[in-house]
Design an enzyme around this catalytic site. Structure first.
Site, PDB file in Angstrom:
ATOM      1  N   LYS A   1       0.853  -1.191   0.000  1.00 52.21           N
ATOM      2  CA  LYS A   1       0.000   0.000   0.000  1.00 52.21           C
ATOM      3  C   LYS A   1       0.888   1.240   0.000  1.00 52.21           C
ATOM      4  O   LYS A   1       1.798   1.364   0.841  1.00 52.21           O
ATOM      5  CB  LYS A   1      -0.862  -0.051   1.264  1.00 52.21           C
ATOM      6  CG  LYS A   1      -2.150   0.710   1.191  1.00 52.21           C
ATOM      7  CD  LYS A   1      -2.963   0.382   2.441  1.00 52.21           C
ATOM      8  CE  LYS A   1      -4.246   1.125   2.493  1.00 52.21           C
ATOM      9  NZ  LYS A   1      -4.871   1.012   3.824  1.00 52.21           N
TER      10      LYS A   1
HETATM   11  C1  E4P Z   1      -8.289   1.977   3.818  1.00 52.42           C
HETATM   12  O1  E4P Z   1      -7.480   1.258   3.305  1.00 52.42           O
HETATM   13  C2  E4P Z   1      -8.102   2.692   5.075  1.00 52.42           C
HETATM   14  O2  E4P Z   1      -7.397   1.845   5.947  1.00 52.42           O
HETATM   15  C3  E4P Z   1      -9.388   3.026   5.775  1.00 52.42           C
HETATM   16  O3  E4P Z   1     -10.515   2.572   5.065  1.00 52.42           O
HETATM   17  C4  E4P Z   1      -9.492   4.389   6.314  1.00 52.42           C
HETATM   18  O4  E4P Z   1     -10.717   4.562   6.960  1.00 52.42           O
HETATM   19  P1  E4P Z   1     -11.034   5.785   7.926  1.00 52.42           P
HETATM   20  O5  E4P Z   1     -11.198   7.009   7.105  1.00 52.42           O
HETATM   21  O6  E4P Z   1     -12.293   5.401   8.625  1.00 52.42           O
HETATM   22  O7  E4P Z   1      -9.847   5.894   8.853  1.00 52.42           O
END
Ligand code: E4P
Length: 211
Positions: free
Chosen positions: A84
């Site tokens: 990522k």
């Molecule tokens: C995605 O890969 C992120 O880890 C995540 O969905 C972020 O979510 P949030 O905005 O609720 O922190």
């Protein structure tokens, strides 16, 4: 159409993985911090779970080369790793380099079609638009999913992230998401409907009275 869980809490994943409905996990540095554990310990356990074939592991370095090196190392260590990367100039350079090595990538923190186009050109397997965080800022996050779908970006899948409620899951899929990553609590709520509960209660009552 696939569902991932968005968590670094391995026990929360274990409780739900036997449903066979979840095929991947996304983590990020905040979720790892919240788990109170070392990233690699979490990744190892997630990587080894049955049914799970895709675990997003975020690299946190500042240069493309550092991100690339971290990504290669993670991908060599964990069979199911998806690397990522942030949607920045350095992140996309690293994405391109990892793509050349056939490493699966997920470009995260996407908030606009322009960013998604660049991530697609960099060879991202997944692009992660953050629905909830856009909504928090008075922008329609689900519309962004639709806009990205209409771009028909080659070879990359739309991974709807930052999903905070059940209606957003079906809407994200309807708008063209290939994957939704969900907090465990949102996944649990997908089963729920009051008419299922009352209907089942009635069926059970009738069954008990059947000769
Ligand atoms: C995605 O890969 C992120 O880890 C995540 O969905 C972020 O979510 P949030 O905005 O609720 O922190």
């Amino acid at each position: 159409m696939r569902i991932f869980l968005d968590t670094a809490d391995v026990n929360e994943v274990r409780k739900r993985v036997d449903t066979g409905l979840i095929s991947g996990i996304t983590t990020n540095p905040t979720l790892i911090l919240r788990s109170g554990r070392k990233p690699r310990d979490v990744y190892r356990e997630l990587n080894d779970l049955d049914y799970i074939t895709d675990v997003s592991m975020e690299v946190t370095a500042s240069t493309a080369l550092q991100m690339y090196n971290m990504g290669i190392e993670l991908s060599d260590t964990f069979e199911h790793a998806t690397i990522k990367l942030p949607c920045t100039e350095e992140g996309l350079k690293a994405c391109n380099m990892l793509n050349n090595e056939k490493v699966r990538t997920n470009v995260t923190l996407i908030f606009s079609p322009a960013q998604a186009i660049l991530a697609s050109l960099a060879g991202a397997r997944y692009i992660s638009p953050f629905v909830g965080r856009l909504n928090d800022n008075s922008v329609d996050g689900l519309q962004l999913i639709k806009d990205l779908h209409e771009l028909y970006l080659p070879c990359c899948q739309i991974l709807a992230a930052s999903i905070r409620d059940v209606p957003s899951v079906s809407k994200a899929f309807a708008n063209g998401a290939d994957v939704c990553t969900l907090p465990p609590a949102v996944f649990d709520k997908m089963y729920e409907h009051v008419l299922t509960d009352t209907g089942l209660a009635q069926f059970n009552k009738d069954d008990a009275q059947t000769l």
